[in-house]
Design a protein around this motif. Structure first.
Motif, PDB file in Angstrom:
ATOM      1  N   ALA A  15      -2.936  10.117  -0.271  1.00  0.00           N
ATOM      2  CA  ALA A  15      -2.882   8.775   0.312  1.00  0.00           C
ATOM      3  C   ALA A  15      -1.604   8.580   1.111  1.00  0.00           C
ATOM      4  O   ALA A  15      -1.624   8.030   2.217  1.00  0.00           O
ATOM      5  CB  ALA A  15      -2.983   7.727  -0.799  1.00  0.00           C
ATOM      6  N   PHE A  50      -4.249   6.170  10.065  1.00  0.00           N
ATOM      7  CA  PHE A  50      -4.252   5.037   9.137  1.00  0.00           C
ATOM      8  C   PHE A  50      -4.169   3.751   9.948  1.00  0.00           C
ATOM      9  O   PHE A  50      -3.211   3.533  10.690  1.00  0.00           O
ATOM     10  CB  PHE A  50      -3.080   5.122   8.164  1.00  0.00           C
ATOM     11  CG  PHE A  50      -2.966   3.916   7.262  1.00  0.00           C
ATOM     12  CD1 PHE A  50      -3.857   3.734   6.220  1.00  0.00           C
ATOM     13  CD2 PHE A  50      -1.986   2.964   7.479  1.00  0.00           C
ATOM     14  CE1 PHE A  50      -3.768   2.618   5.399  1.00  0.00           C
ATOM     15  CE2 PHE A  50      -1.883   1.850   6.666  1.00  0.00           C
ATOM     16  CZ  PHE A  50      -2.773   1.673   5.618  1.00  0.00           C
ATOM     17  N   ILE A  91      -6.928   3.125   0.577  1.00  0.00           N
ATOM     18  CA  ILE A  91      -6.338   4.080   1.533  1.00  0.00           C
ATOM     19  C   ILE A  91      -7.220   5.319   1.642  1.00  0.00           C
ATOM     20  O   ILE A  91      -7.502   5.819   2.742  1.00  0.00           O
ATOM     21  CB  ILE A  91      -4.915   4.472   1.102  1.00  0.00           C
ATOM     22  CG1 ILE A  91      -3.996   3.255   1.130  1.00  0.00           C
ATOM     23  CG2 ILE A  91      -4.361   5.564   2.019  1.00  0.00           C
ATOM     24  CD1 ILE A  91      -2.674   3.467   0.429  1.00  0.00           C
ATOM     25  N   MET A 139      -1.155   7.772   5.164  1.00  0.00           N
ATOM     26  CA  MET A 139      -0.464   6.585   5.671  1.00  0.00           C
ATOM     27  C   MET A 139       0.589   6.951   6.713  1.00  0.00           C
ATOM     28  O   MET A 139       0.959   6.115   7.539  1.00  0.00           O
ATOM     29  CB  MET A 139       0.184   5.808   4.530  1.00  0.00           C
ATOM     30  CG  MET A 139      -0.776   4.995   3.689  1.00  0.00           C
ATOM     31  SD  MET A 139       0.070   3.689   2.759  1.00  0.00           S
ATOM     32  CE  MET A 139       0.498   2.531   4.048  1.00  0.00           C
ATOM     33  N   ALA A 163       0.834  -1.207   0.000  1.00  0.00           N
ATOM     34  CA  ALA A 163       0.000   0.000   0.000  1.00  0.00           C
ATOM     35  C   ALA A 163       0.864   1.251   0.000  1.00  0.00           C
ATOM     36  O   ALA A 163       0.568   2.232  -0.695  1.00  0.00           O
ATOM     37  CB  ALA A 163      -0.926  -0.012   1.220  1.00  0.00           C
TER      38      ALA A 163
END
Length: 549
Positions: A200, A209, A255, A204, A190
């Motif tokens: 995204a 997240f 995500i 993260m 990811a």
């Protein structure tokens, strides 16, 4: 097996100790000691630990575990402790926390900064890691979260270290290691995919997240079938039904859906076997294939189009603003069919960062009582995890006579928490305080401030504890309100940090789901208060609610 018996003890200057920038607690990138300290204060409740040290002193019964790296010693075990000591010695080192640390220090007379600390020196980093893992993968220490355990084991797999080696080295965790490898591998994939999308990737790198939410999805048989994902016995993932480009699009969209709240451990679309789940996965795969850039057809066809309370359009896509109308496009947020849910720039839905509360504010702990009911057009069971657009006031009549309380009651019932979640949190906090004040006024025992100042929520709760001691439902909520837990999954929203951050922290934001969860936890006490007093308090109202460590 690691034997630490022969490792030397030393007493070192605090200035020679460095918090470990590769600590598994840290998500994202830290570049130096200051950024490491800030991260740990932001996300690991270090200020609470610093306050304990100020109050009780630094207890040196468990030395830090360190290893020598150049002229400094890197801390493998005890990073929260050393960060607390460094922040207390020099608050200016911790960006964003200096004023609060200094304020806590000024409350304590006679505190002397710790300048030297006893440590155990490991021969090197590799030798020390198994000892640290034994502490944090069992119950003798604050356990690492699943993501953190996954990161630890996944990062140890190299060309020379196999999963079989890990299972032999960590026999107590052997059965869990393949699942941790799966989580670590999916997180790594990811992150690689997110490199092409700055929104995204930024998400993260935050503690909002949660790979545990992602895990619900990739463990789904529907998702595995449509995406072609399989896992080896060691836990490594293979995508056989999508190209590399399609896989990256798929992972980026997941995500963004986690960021927007469309996908979480509480949403109905993650429940395997549900229609919502199948529709969601099918929509994900259309985005992965490139046939659309936004989620479509997420609701069963027989659902009332107005049920989501939106503008009737499709959900928004992978951008960072709120969706509006029919398919808000790449700039919209991911939502349900209403088109007005929070976009990828919206409030996080899971464990938010927590900050210190004012001493006059309510001390609150956690409780997972589930979601609330419905005041919107579509009613579902609280256990369906389909959060509602208005708070659930079912079974909560107002029998108290205050006109001011009546006005707030009517407004809170009508407030659209999907549109105004942060305003809703502020009103809930006020409503709780006013309800307590009116209740005790009508009971003939009005709440007073010990120093003659304004009556605050904490004063009300201090009086409520002995008054309701024989009422199990009220006591349950009051026990939530008096404790100090703050950051575990599902717990933050039921804490004082959530209520107080809404008042005191400019960057604290809340989602619709979080507001409904907060209300579900408070509702049993609210219902009792609004029904009015039955008997006067029998005990000393000045009794102090004790700390729950």
């Amino acid at each position: 097996m690691t034997n630490t018996a022969g490792w030397p003890f030393k007493t070192l200057p605090l200035s020679r100790l460095l918090p470990d920038p590769n600590n598994v607690r840290i998500q994202g990138v830290v570049t130096d000691e200051r950024s490491t300290l800030k991260y740990l204060y932001d996300n690991e409740e270090v200020l609470d630990l610093a306050k304990d040290i100020l109050r009780d002193g630094y207890t040196d019964i468990e030395p830090l575990l360190v290893y020598l790296d150049g002229a400094k010693y890197v801390v493998l075990e005890g990073n929260r402790r050393v960060s607390a000591l460094k922040g207390l010695k020099d608050p200016a080192q911790v960006a964003g926390w200096a004023a609060r640390i200094q304020a806590e220090k000024e409350r304590i007379d006679g505190y002397v900064d710790v300048t030297r600390v006893r440590v155990i020196v490991a021969p090197n980093r590799q030798a020390g890691l198994p000892a640290v893992a034994r502490l944090h993968t069992r119950t003798s220490k604050k356990r690492w979260a699943r993501e953190q355990q996954a990161k630890f084991f996944y990062d140890k797999v190299t060309g020379a270290v196999t999963v079989a080696n890990l299972r032999a080295e960590y026999p107590a965790e052997a059965s869990k290691i393949p699942k941790f490898i799966s989580m670590g591998d999916m997180a790594s994939r990811a992150r690689t995919a997110a490199a092409s999308n700055k929104v995204a990737l930024a998400f993260m790198n935050t503690t909002d997240f949660k790979m545990t939410s992602f895990e619900y999805l990739y463990n789904s048989s529907v998702f595995r079938t449509l995406s072609g994902i399989t896992f080896s016995p060691d836990g490594f993932a293979t995508f056989s039904a999508t190209s590399e480009e399609e896989t990256n699009r798929l992972l980026v969209q997941i995500i963004l859906d986690l960021k927007s709240g469309l996908l979480s451990t509480r949403t109905a679309n993650r429940k395997v076997g549900s229609t919502e789940h199948s529709l969601y996965v099918a929509s994900l795969m259309r985005i992965a294939r490139g046939t659309t850039t936004v989620h479509t057809k997420l609701e069963p066809e027989d659902e009332d189009e107005d049920a989501a309370g939106g503008n009737g359009g499709d959900t928004a896509g992978p951008g960072d603003g709120p969706g509006t109308g029919a398919g808000a496009g790449a700039g919209g947020g991911a939502g349900t069919s209403g088109g007005d849910t929070s976009g990828t720039g919206g409030a996080p839905t899971d464990d938010d960062d927590v900050e210190d509360e004012d001493e006059d504010d309510v001390d609150v702990d956690d409780d997972d009582d589930g979601a609330s009911g419905s005041q919107g057009k579509r009613e579902r069971s609280p256990n369906s995890a389909a959060y509602d657009f208005r708070l659930d006031f079912n079974g909560v009549p107002l029998l108290l006579t205050s006109a001011g309380l009546r006005a707030r009651y009517d407004e809170l019932r009508r407030l659209r928490v999907d549109k105004f979640p942060n305003a809703a949190v502020d009103v809930i906090r006020t409503f709780l305080e006013v309800s307590l004040k009116v209740y005790f006024l009508e009971a003939g025992t009005p709440v007073t401030s010990p120093n003659g100042g304004p009556v605050q929520l904490n004063h009300c709760l201090l009086q409520a504890a002995p008054h309701f001691k024989s009422n199990q439902a009220a006591t349950h909520v009051l026990n939530i309100l008096k404790s100090n837990q703050t950051l575990k999954s599902g717990k933050y929203i039921g804490s004082a940090m959530a209520l107080n951050n809404s008042n005191h922290e400019p960057e604290a934001i809340f989602s619709r789901a979080e507001v409904n969860e907060m209300w579900a936890q408070l509702k049993p006490l609210i219902k009792i208060l609004l029904s009015g007093p039955v008997t006067p308090a029998a005990d000393d109202a000045s009794q102090v609610v004790g700390d729950d460590k």
